[in-house]
Write an enzyme that holds these catalytic residues in place. Structure first.
Site, PDB file in Angstrom:
ATOM      1  N   ASP A  13      -9.649   2.382  -7.861  1.00 25.43           N
ATOM      2  CA  ASP A  13      -9.737   1.007  -7.423  1.00 25.43           C
ATOM      3  C   ASP A  13      -9.467   1.054  -5.937  1.00 25.43           C
ATOM      4  O   ASP A  13      -8.594   1.894  -5.341  1.00 25.43           O
ATOM      5  CB  ASP A  13      -8.211   0.313  -8.173  1.00 25.43           C
ATOM      6  CG  ASP A  13      -8.428  -1.081  -7.503  1.00 25.43           C
ATOM      7  OD1 ASP A  13      -9.506  -1.752  -7.775  1.00 25.43           O
ATOM      8  OD2 ASP A  13      -7.409  -1.480  -6.879  1.00 25.43           O
ATOM      9  N   ARG A  18     -11.872   4.628 -12.911  1.00 26.57           N
ATOM     10  CA  ARG A  18     -12.499   3.998 -11.712  1.00 26.57           C
ATOM     11  C   ARG A  18     -11.036   4.040 -10.596  1.00 26.57           C
ATOM     12  O   ARG A  18      -9.978   3.764 -10.873  1.00 26.57           O
ATOM     13  CB  ARG A  18     -12.484   2.765 -12.146  1.00 26.57           C
ATOM     14  CG  ARG A  18     -12.866   1.669 -11.084  1.00 26.57           C
ATOM     15  CD  ARG A  18     -12.945   0.151 -11.647  1.00 26.57           C
ATOM     16  NE  ARG A  18     -13.285  -0.965 -10.806  1.00 26.57           N
ATOM     17  CZ  ARG A  18     -12.636  -1.455  -9.926  1.00 26.57           C
ATOM     18  NH1 ARG A  18     -11.200  -1.139 -10.020  1.00 26.57           N
ATOM     19  NH2 ARG A  18     -12.702  -2.305  -9.251  1.00 26.57           N
ATOM     20  N   ASP A  78       0.806  -1.251   0.223  1.00 26.24           N
ATOM     21  CA  ASP A  78      -0.063  -0.064   0.301  1.00 26.24           C
ATOM     22  C   ASP A  78       0.878   1.225   0.005  1.00 26.24           C
ATOM     23  O   ASP A  78       1.887   1.388   0.741  1.00 26.24           O
ATOM     24  CB  ASP A  78      -0.871   0.101   1.477  1.00 26.24           C
ATOM     25  CG  ASP A  78      -2.059  -0.711   0.997  1.00 26.24           C
ATOM     26  OD1 ASP A  78      -2.070  -1.865   0.383  1.00 26.24           O
ATOM     27  OD2 ASP A  78      -2.823  -0.366   1.709  1.00 26.24           O
ATOM     28  N   GLU A  88     -14.557   2.645  -6.264  1.00 30.32           N
ATOM     29  CA  GLU A  88     -14.761   1.187  -6.066  1.00 30.32           C
ATOM     30  C   GLU A  88     -14.627   1.181  -4.478  1.00 30.32           C
ATOM     31  O   GLU A  88     -13.511   1.127  -4.033  1.00 30.32           O
ATOM     32  CB  GLU A  88     -13.735   0.399  -6.808  1.00 30.32           C
ATOM     33  CG  GLU A  88     -14.127  -1.087  -6.586  1.00 30.32           C
ATOM     34  CD  GLU A  88     -12.923  -2.071  -6.099  1.00 30.32           C
ATOM     35  OE1 GLU A  88     -13.337  -3.509  -6.114  1.00 30.32           O
ATOM     36  OE2 GLU A  88     -11.955  -1.690  -5.897  1.00 30.32           O
TER      37      GLU A  88
HETATM   38  C1  GLC Z   1      -9.932  -4.449  -6.871  1.00 31.34           C
HETATM   39  C2  GLC Z   1      -9.941  -5.111  -8.105  1.00 31.34           C
HETATM   40  C3  GLC Z   1      -9.663  -6.331  -8.149  1.00 31.34           C
HETATM   41  C4  GLC Z   1      -8.154  -6.477  -7.386  1.00 31.34           C
HETATM   42  C5  GLC Z   1      -8.079  -5.746  -6.157  1.00 31.34           C
HETATM   43  C6  GLC Z   1      -6.705  -5.344  -5.730  1.00 31.34           C
HETATM   44  O1  GLC Z   1     -10.861  -4.905  -5.673  1.00 31.34           O
HETATM   45  O2  GLC Z   1     -11.541  -5.043  -8.597  1.00 31.34           O
HETATM   46  O3  GLC Z   1      -9.576  -7.207  -9.067  1.00 31.34           O
HETATM   47  O4  GLC Z   1      -7.602  -7.567  -7.251  1.00 31.34           O
HETATM   48  O5  GLC Z   1      -8.688  -4.421  -6.371  1.00 31.34           O
HETATM   49  O6  GLC Z   1      -6.153  -4.543  -6.874  1.00 31.34           O
END
Ligand code: GLC
Length: 547
Positions: free
Chosen positions: A205, A203, A175, A247
């Site tokens: 993530d 997006r 991270d 997300e």
């Molecule tokens: C998000 C993505 C997933 C990935 C994770 C870690 O949840 O949708 O596919 O493995 O992030 O990067």
């Protein structure tokens, strides 16, 4: 205003989610590439969708399918060059399609130059400070583990740095340290790089986990929101027609914060709705859907939810109760091989037992409930999955174009493909493919094109308000989508049997429902509940017009 300058385009978008790798291979190396995607743009535009969301395509060791980024400002050589990517974006724009990319902002690959520098640099140095380190694995104990099947801890020991580093996902994905202003600036630079390249949206993530604080679960912290607002300020100032999509796999009241006062993310996924669509279907009971919609807070008018049935990940069961999770596992993943982490690694058609009516019913809800729908590539033809491929690879197999070698995806030797195609007798590429379905008037593909076209005819389905109606039958969902100009009535039978329903429509007395697919005029509405009978898994979309 030209379409490219419509700042609220995402509110009436229909998004098609695709992996460059999985679509079409022009170089015969067994991987799809940007030129292949370019060649298939007419197919995508022909679906009637208005935007394409591309899964990560930056340089990466691909241990998490590209979510492990090794360089934010480039294209993975297997997928093509930056120029190929630019040409794809331009060609998509020429067809009126927006292009959404990924900004994987929580973590990088351990192969990223920043991490390599960090582990070799002395503790306390600016390089080391790009990531989150500790002498013990005991800090932030209240943070849950997300990849429960593979990761025993959120800390991993690094023998070079002689310290533990923090990671919410795989141990090869450290991270980033958002308490470091240099990291914050680098990520803004990466965001600007892709917006300058012409991407219309990004997006964000894994966005809840940017900041860690002792004594919290390290999710949704105020400092995380403050950083997202910084990103948004840059977008508003320099890229006013672009979009940020969060997300955040969280409960609706926690996701609400990602919209801020309309000054943070433009969009956010509605994760908790998704499993409840499947639950309602299997229980033949609309209450799971109704309950979650009732718990969904209002959002600022310049914001929108993104809703979906399936995506590239497991069908996540994090946002359900323990009892609901057991139910979902029993009903949809009886074979333990179908389960992964806290979820189910299957595609739409196999989840629904290849029941065409059920697929159409859930798709009709995806396209009529509030929120911008996201369609996962392959689901428009009812592709299957391969639960034996490991991780989430079983739902990321090559697109099935025709019945030729490798399903028309690639001319490489089959052994060289990044993944075997689905080849079983029910879902295999010889049974399920684009070419065959284009020739078959009653195929799922042609039905999808028709319903997407209908959805686009009614802006109210994108921007209208939602009112849930009583129907006198728990198996039948009814709701009204409304704008000042029009009202649309949606009625859906979640049961596999014929059902009666009597939605209360008294406020429309003196008007009549007109079914939008075929234009059939139904009897005038009076003051009594309006009686309808619905076939198994049937649904109606009605306009309401004067008698
Ligand atoms: C998000 C993505 C997933 C990935 C994770 C870690 O949840 O949708 O596919 O493995 O992030 O990067």
């Amino acid at each position: 205003m030209t379409p490219a300058q419509e700042p609220l385009w995402y509110k009436s978008a229909i998004i098609y989610q695709v992996h460059v790798k999985a679509f079409f291979d022009t170089t015969r190396d067994g991987y799809g590439d940007f030129r292949g995607l370019y060649e298939k743009l007419d197919y995508i535009a022909g679906l009637g969708v208005t935007a394409v969301w591309l899964l990560p395509f930056c340089p990466s060791p691909l241990k998490d399918d590209g979510y492990d980024i090794a360089d934010y400002c480039g294209v993975h050589p297997t997928y093509g060059s930056l120029r190929d990517c630019d040409e794809f974006i331009e060609a998509a724009h020429q067809r009126g399609l927006k292009v959404i990319g990924e900004l994987v902002i929580n973590h990088t690959s351990d192969q990223h130059a920043w991490f390599q520098a960090a582990r070799h640099a002395p503790a306390g140095s600016p390089e080391r400070d790009y990531y989150v380190w500790s002498d013990t694995p005991d800090r932030y104990r209240e943070a849950r583990i997300i990849f429960t099947d593979t990761e025993p801890s959120n800390w991993t020991w690094d023998n070079v740095a002689k310290a533990y580093y923090w990671h919410r996902f795989f141990h090869h994905q450290p991270d980033l340290n958002y308490d470091n202003p240099a990291v914050r600036a680098e990520i803004i630079k990466a965001m600007r790089f892709w917006l300058d390249q012409g991407l219309d949206g990004l997006r964000l993530d894994a966005v809840p986990y940017l900041i860690e604080r002792e004594g919290t679960n390290c999710e949704n912290l105020p400092e995380t929101h403050a950083y997202l607002k910084e990103l948004r300020t840059v977008v508003d100032e320099h890229y006013p027609d672009r979009m940020l999509l969060a997300e955040a796999n969280q409960w609706p009241q926690d996701v609400r914060a990602y919209f801020g006062d309309g000054d943070e993310c433009h969009m956010a996924f509605h994760f908790p709705l998704m499993p409840r669509l499947f639950m309602s279907l299997r229980k033949e009971d609309t209450r799971p859907i109704r309950d979650i919609l009732q718990q969904t807070p209002a959002i600022p008018t310049n914001c929108e939810w993104a809703i979906f049935l399936r995506n590239h990940d497991e069908l996540t069961l994090e946002m359900v109760t323990d009892e609901e999770r057991d139910y979902m596992y029993n009903e949809y993943a009886a074979d333990p091989q179908m389960r992964l982490n806290v979820g189910i690694r299957r595609r739409l058609a196999p989840l629904l037992g290849n029941n065409r009516r059920a697929v159409e019913l859930l798709t009709s809800l995806l396209l009529s409930l509030p929120g911008t729908p996201v369609i996962y590539y392959g689901d428009e033809i009812g592709m299957g999955d391969n639960i034996y491929l490991g991780d989430r690879n079983g739902v990321r197999t090559p697109m099935q174009w025709n019945g030729d070698r490798n399903g028309g995806f690639s001319r490489a030797d089959a052994a060289r493909l990044y993944s075997p195609l689905i080849a079983d007798p029910v879902y295999g590429y010889q049974a399920i493919n684009v070419e065959a379905q284009e020739r078959d008037q009653s195929s799922l593909l042609n039905w999808m094109k028709r319903i997407i076209a209908v959805r686009r005819r009614y802006v109210t389905l994108s921007v209208g308000t939602l009112e849930l109606l009583e129907t006198g039958n728990h198996s039948v969902l009814a709701f009204v989508r409304r704008t000042a100009e029009e009202a649309l009535l949606v009625v859906a039978n979640l049961s596999r049997f014929v059902q009666p329903a009597a939605p209360v429509l008294a406020e429309f007395a003196g008007q009549r429902p007109i079914e939008v697919m075929g234009g059939a005029e139904f009897p005038c509405i009076g003051t009594e509940p309006y009686f309808l009978s619905l076939g198994p898994h049937a649904f109606f979309w009605f306009e309401i017009k004067p008698c």
